[in-house]
Design an enzyme around this catalytic site. Structure first.
Site, PDB file in Angstrom:
ATOM      1  N   CYS A   1       0.854  -1.188   0.000  1.00 15.00           N
ATOM      2  CA  CYS A   1       0.000   0.000   0.000  1.00 15.00           C
ATOM      3  C   CYS A   1       0.888   1.235   0.000  1.00 15.00           C
ATOM      4  O   CYS A   1       2.104   1.128  -0.140  1.00 15.00           O
ATOM      5  CB  CYS A   1      -0.933  -0.016   1.194  1.00 15.00           C
ATOM      6  SG  CYS A   1      -0.073   0.303   2.716  1.00 15.00           S
TER       7      CYS A   1
ATOM      8  N   ARG B   1       4.111  -4.089   3.184  1.00 20.44           N
ATOM      9  CA  ARG B   1       3.141  -4.748   4.070  1.00 20.44           C
ATOM     10  C   ARG B   1       2.931  -6.233   3.748  1.00 20.44           C
ATOM     11  O   ARG B   1       1.830  -6.666   3.396  1.00 20.44           O
ATOM     12  CB  ARG B   1       1.829  -3.978   4.076  1.00 20.44           C
ATOM     13  CG  ARG B   1       2.058  -2.514   4.399  1.00 20.44           C
ATOM     14  CD  ARG B   1       0.814  -1.765   4.673  1.00 20.44           C
ATOM     15  NE  ARG B   1       0.389  -1.907   6.052  1.00 20.44           N
ATOM     16  CZ  ARG B   1      -0.564  -1.160   6.609  1.00 20.44           C
ATOM     17  NH1 ARG B   1      -1.175  -0.256   5.915  1.00 20.44           N
ATOM     18  NH2 ARG B   1      -0.896  -1.335   7.855  1.00 20.44           N
TER      19      ARG B   1
ATOM     20  N   ARG C   1     -10.835   7.668   5.415  1.00 19.36           N
ATOM     21  CA  ARG C   1     -10.660   6.288   5.887  1.00 19.36           C
ATOM     22  C   ARG C   1     -10.508   6.248   7.406  1.00 19.36           C
ATOM     23  O   ARG C   1     -10.760   5.217   8.025  1.00 19.36           O
ATOM     24  CB  ARG C   1      -9.409   5.661   5.247  1.00 19.36           C
ATOM     25  CG  ARG C   1      -9.569   5.310   3.787  1.00 19.36           C
ATOM     26  CD  ARG C   1      -8.351   4.544   3.290  1.00 19.36           C
ATOM     27  NE  ARG C   1      -7.928   3.595   4.300  1.00 19.36           N
ATOM     28  CZ  ARG C   1      -6.673   3.439   4.726  1.00 19.36           C
ATOM     29  NH1 ARG C   1      -5.699   4.133   4.210  1.00 19.36           N
ATOM     30  NH2 ARG C   1      -6.386   2.572   5.660  1.00 19.36           N
TER      31      ARG C   1
HETATM   32  C1  UD1 Z   1      -1.587  -1.924  12.171  1.00 23.25           C
HETATM   33  C2  UD1 Z   1      -2.459  -0.683  12.058  1.00 23.25           C
HETATM   34  C3  UD1 Z   1      -1.686   0.457  11.410  1.00 23.25           C
HETATM   35  C4  UD1 Z   1      -0.409   0.707  12.192  1.00 23.25           C
HETATM   36  C5  UD1 Z   1       0.397  -0.581  12.350  1.00 23.25           C
HETATM   37  C6  UD1 Z   1       1.613  -0.417  13.242  1.00 23.25           C
HETATM   38  C7  UD1 Z   1      -4.662  -1.635  11.815  1.00 23.25           C
HETATM   39  C8  UD1 Z   1      -5.861  -1.831  10.955  1.00 23.25           C
HETATM   40  N1  UD1 Z   1      -3.618  -1.011  11.251  1.00 23.25           N
HETATM   41  O1  UD1 Z   1      -1.232  -2.300  10.844  1.00 23.25           O
HETATM   42  O2  UD1 Z   1      -2.504   1.613  11.424  1.00 23.25           O
HETATM   43  O3  UD1 Z   1       0.368   1.647  11.491  1.00 23.25           O
HETATM   44  O4  UD1 Z   1      -0.432  -1.617  12.933  1.00 23.25           O
HETATM   45  O5  UD1 Z   1       1.238   0.053  14.501  1.00 23.25           O
HETATM   46  O6  UD1 Z   1      -4.657  -1.987  12.978  1.00 23.25           O
HETATM   47  N2  UD1 Z   1       5.226  -6.999   8.781  1.00 23.25           N
HETATM   48  C9  UD1 Z   1       5.913  -7.992   8.120  1.00 23.25           C
HETATM   49  N3  UD1 Z   1       5.296  -9.207   7.957  1.00 23.25           N
HETATM   50  C10 UD1 Z   1       4.033  -9.452   8.430  1.00 23.25           C
HETATM   51  C11 UD1 Z   1       3.352  -8.431   9.111  1.00 23.25           C
HETATM   52  C12 UD1 Z   1       3.961  -7.206   9.268  1.00 23.25           C
HETATM   53  O7  UD1 Z   1       7.051  -7.802   7.681  1.00 23.25           O
HETATM   54  O8  UD1 Z   1       3.536 -10.581   8.247  1.00 23.25           O
HETATM   55  C13 UD1 Z   1       5.850  -5.658   8.939  1.00 23.25           C
HETATM   56  C14 UD1 Z   1       5.076  -4.574   8.173  1.00 23.25           C
HETATM   57  O9  UD1 Z   1       5.440  -4.523   6.813  1.00 23.25           O
HETATM   58  C15 UD1 Z   1       5.451  -3.327   8.927  1.00 23.25           C
HETATM   59  C16 UD1 Z   1       5.574  -3.832  10.370  1.00 23.25           C
HETATM   60  O10 UD1 Z   1       5.754  -5.235  10.291  1.00 23.25           O
HETATM   61  O11 UD1 Z   1       6.699  -2.855   8.485  1.00 23.25           O
HETATM   62  C17 UD1 Z   1       4.354  -3.500  11.237  1.00 23.25           C
HETATM   63  O12 UD1 Z   1       3.224  -4.097  10.694  1.00 23.25           O
HETATM   64  P1  UD1 Z   1       1.959  -4.536  11.554  1.00 23.25           P
HETATM   65  O13 UD1 Z   1       2.208  -4.303  13.012  1.00 23.25           O
HETATM   66  O14 UD1 Z   1       1.558  -5.897  11.115  1.00 23.25           O
HETATM   67  O15 UD1 Z   1       0.892  -3.480  11.065  1.00 23.25           O
HETATM   68  P2  UD1 Z   1      -0.576  -3.738  10.568  1.00 23.25           P
HETATM   69  O16 UD1 Z   1      -1.255  -4.746  11.425  1.00 23.25           O
HETATM   70  O17 UD1 Z   1      -0.581  -3.945   9.104  1.00 23.25           O
END
Ligand code: UD1
Length: 417
Positions: free
Chosen positions: A116, A121, A398
């Protein structure tokens, strides 16, 4: 496409109610799928992302009704386990439906949401944890075909990073497992705790501790539930940044400072006065701010990445040089070029933004390209000399409910065209 027109330099005064948290509401709506009854969810913000989640629930066979800020979700007749690509693509966080659909239907068919505006992500942590718990996942060309044979196996998942979405998906997938599932290094964000509270009220057994361990004990059944979504800490911080930058005296009703303690000293050190009560927070600012040299975004309880952009906008006029390090997302400085168009002096080097404070920002046509970046442009416009036109407002919609009405109530000159 609508735009916000803002004539800046009006000090902000009065009080507003802070909306329910989008990031809490979305996983809770996904959790309704595994509730064998009616879920009544109060304090649901009216946002395009919430509407997208409602459409997914309806597609799965739920009856959903909205009355004011309450949603009534009847999930007794769920019949479907696939989510079409067009619904998945409306918002990235729809991936959290994977865990709940799997729990309820033992199968899930959906597409990977992809990258995104703020970064790649990936969902590798979600998928490897689910595989470890015995979910068979077939991935081809972005489509995910997932199945649980019998019940989910209990197990210990150690996350290499405390991902919010992965923690929520594992929790949702494990509620009917055969024993105890443990998540180590789980996310500790308040929205994760709110989801656990909702699940426990519906008969699930989820325990979180302050060190980031989550224990889910599988149950056989769930039942209807009533829950009120916690208030949105990022919306609170955005309005605080607006008051800090434009000057004023504003009370944010329902703001809960204990959900964003790491950000409070940033405002105090910048020169604002914060008076925090149990269910409200008051911020007073004369609009003259100092720089802050050491903001680093971190997982909770650290400084939230979602507040990075609005607080950067507030620091554009901070006297001296501020420094912000973005540690969570790799592409979260897209608002910088737009702030610079307004006269800010920000340089980006990799994950670091260096903000040289200027005495004035000037109104300009700018474009929001992501949600919180859009919030930042509104903050900058409110303290800028002259007229700013912010386009790309669908990003702002959003996450911010009726942003122009809230700000107008505080005395801002803002309208939607
Ligand atoms: C959630 C929030 C978002 C917030 C983020 C971090 C929601 C709907 N969104 O997003 O607003 O900015 O937490 O506080 O709750 N990652 C990986 N692999 C994975 C999962 C994550 O590499 O399988 C990385 C992501 O690319 C990112 C980091 O981990 O760099 C944090 O991601 P994550 O905590 O999972 O954020 P979201 O749940 O997507």
């Amino acid at each position: 496409m609508s735009e916000l027109i803002i004539n800046g330099k009006k000090s902000l005064k009065g009080e507003i109610d802070i909306q329910g948290a989008k990031n809490s509401c979305l996983p809770i709506l996904a959790a309704c799928v595994l509730v064998e009854g009616v879920s009544v969810i109060h304090n649901c913000p009216k946002l395009s992302d919430v509407n997208a989640a409602v459409k997914i629930l309806e597609h799965l066979g739920c009856k959903v009704e909205r009355k004011g800020s309450s949603l009534f979700v009847d999930s007794r007749k769920i019949s479907c386990y696939n989510i079409p690509t067009e619904l998945m693509c409306q918002m990235r966080s729809s991936i959290v439906f994977l865990g709940s659909v799997l729990s309820r239907m033992k199968k899930a068919k959906l597409c990977s949401p992809g990258g995104c505006e703020i970064g790649l992500r990936p969902i590798d942590l979600h998928l490897s944890a689910l595989r470890q718990l015995g979910v068979s996942i077939d991935e081809s060309a972005g489509d995910l075909n997932c199945e649980i044979k019998n019940r989910l196996k209990p197990g210990v998942i150690s996350l290499s990073f405390p991902s919010v979405g992965a923690t929520e998906n594992i929790m949702l997938a494990s509620v009917f497992s055969e024993g105890k599932t443990v998540i180590l290094n789980a996310a500790r964000e308040p929205e994760v705790s709110d989801l656990a509270l909702f699940l426990n009220k519906s008969g699930c057994r989820v325990k979180l501790d302050a060190q980031g361990t989550v224990v889910i004990e599988g149950v056989k059944n769930t039942h209807g539930v009533t829950h009120s979504v916690l208030s949105d800490r990022i919306v609170s911080l955005t309005y605080m940044a607006a008051v800090a930058a434009a000057g004023g005296d504003v009370t944010l009703n329902r703001a809960c400072a204990s959900d964003f303690l790491a950000a409070i000293p940033v405002f105090e050190r910048a020169g604002c006065r914060i008076i925090s009560k149990k269910n409200s927070l008051r911020i007073i600012s004369n609009g003259k701010l100092s720089c802050i040299k050491d903001i680093r975004t971190m997982p909770f309880p650290g400084f939230p990445t979602d507040a990075q952009a609005p607080i950067m906008a507030m620091l554009c006029k901070g006297k001296g040089t501020s420094v912000i390090v973005e540690n969570i997302f790799e592409n979260r400085f897209k608002h910088v070029s737009q702030l610079n168009k307004m006269g800010a002096k920000i340089k980006v080097e990799g994950r670091v933004a260096i903000i040289d404070g200027v005495s004035e920002l000037y109104g300009a046509p700018v474009e929001a390209v992501d949600l919180r970046g859009g919030g930042a442009l509104v903050v900058a416009a409110l303290c800028a000399e002259g007229k700013t036109t912010v386009s790309g407002i669908h990003h702002v919609d959003r996450g911010y409910e009726k942003i122009e009405e809230c700000l107008r109530k505080l005395g801002a000159d803002i309208e939607r065209r």
